[in-house]
Design a protein around this motif. Structure first.
Motif, short mmCIF file in Angstrom:
data_model
loop_
_atom_site.label_atom_id
_atom_site.label_comp_id
_atom_site.label_asym_id
_atom_site.label_seq_id
_atom_site.Cartn_x
_atom_site.Cartn_y
_atom_site.Cartn_z
N GLY A 248 -16.95 45.65 46.80
CA GLY A 248 -17.41 45.18 45.40
C GLY A 248 -17.58 46.47 44.42
N ALA A 249 -17.97 47.54 44.81
CA ALA A 249 -18.10 48.89 44.09
C ALA A 249 -16.90 49.69 43.88
CB ALA A 249 -19.30 49.75 44.75
N GLY A 250 -15.97 49.26 44.76
CA GLY A 250 -14.80 50.06 44.72
C GLY A 250 -14.46 51.27 45.39
N ILE A 251 -15.55 51.34 46.42
CA ILE A 251 -15.63 52.45 47.15
C ILE A 251 -15.12 52.41 48.53
CG2 ILE A 251 -17.02 53.73 45.81
CD1 ILE A 251 -19.41 52.99 47.83
N PRO A 252 -14.76 53.57 49.30
CA PRO A 252 -14.18 53.30 50.82
C PRO A 252 -15.54 52.94 51.66
CG PRO A 252 -13.60 55.34 49.84
CD PRO A 252 -14.61 54.89 49.00
N TYR A 253 -15.01 51.79 52.38
CA TYR A 253 -16.01 51.52 53.61
C TYR A 253 -15.99 52.38 54.64
CZ TYR A 253 -17.62 48.68 57.44
OH TYR A 253 -18.10 48.17 58.80
N THR A 254 -17.03 52.96 55.30
CA THR A 254 -17.11 53.51 56.53
C THR A 254 -17.69 53.02 57.56
OG1 THR A 254 -16.70 55.78 55.34
CG2 THR A 254 -17.38 56.06 57.56
N PRO A 255 -17.23 52.34 58.79
CA PRO A 255 -18.11 51.63 59.67
C PRO A 255 -18.66 52.73 60.48
CG PRO A 255 -15.69 51.60 60.48
CD PRO A 255 -15.80 52.34 59.03
N GLY A 256 -20.01 52.20 61.19
CA GLY A 256 -20.73 52.79 62.02
C GLY A 256 -22.03 53.44 61.39
N ALA B 287 -24.79 51.34 59.92
CA ALA B 287 -25.36 50.29 59.36
C ALA B 287 -26.66 50.41 58.51
CB ALA B 287 -25.61 49.24 60.72
N GLY B 288 -27.43 51.55 58.89
CA GLY B 288 -28.80 51.79 58.18
C GLY B 288 -28.50 52.49 56.86
N ASP B 289 -27.39 52.81 56.45
CA ASP B 289 -26.96 53.40 54.97
C ASP B 289 -26.88 52.41 54.13
OD1 ASP B 289 -27.45 55.70 56.44
OD2 ASP B 289 -25.34 56.17 56.64
N ALA B 290 -26.93 52.56 52.86
CA ALA B 290 -26.61 51.71 51.80
C ALA B 290 -25.09 51.20 51.87
CB ALA B 290 -26.76 52.14 50.49
N PHE B 291 -24.21 51.97 51.96
CA PHE B 291 -22.55 51.89 52.28
C PHE B 291 -22.15 52.96 51.98
CE2 PHE B 291 -23.24 49.99 47.86
CZ PHE B 291 -22.53 50.80 47.09
#
Length: 77
Positions: free
Chosen positions: A63-71, A73-77
């Motif tokens: 939604g924010a148009g930024i890359p998703y990095t898995p792993g 989960a405790g971070d905002a995104f």
């Protein structure tokens, strides 16, 4: 990313999930609270909660148009 691949990014140990405090199950640390007095407090999540948190992070990143990095989960995104 497949469910087991995603869960494999985390280190698991028996503990209590912050969303399911009545159950002891496989959990991973998602945050460590630095307390002024006493020992640091670990916030832990179970496998189902990690999957839900990762899905929410992925949707927020998209939604924010930024890359998703898995792993992380405790971070905002």
């Amino acid at each position: 990313m497949e469910r087991e691949q995603l869960l494999g990014l985390y280190d698991w140990d028996m503990g209590v999930c912050f969303r399911h405090p009545g159950e002891k199950t496989d959990t991973t640390v998602v945050k460590t609270l630095q307390l002024q007095a006493g020992p640091n407090e670990q916030i832990r999540a179970c496998r189902d909660c990690i999957l839900a948190m990762e899905a929410a992070r992925r949707a927020a990143a998209e939604g924010a148009g930024i890359p998703y990095t898995p792993g992380c989960a405790g971070d905002a995104f």
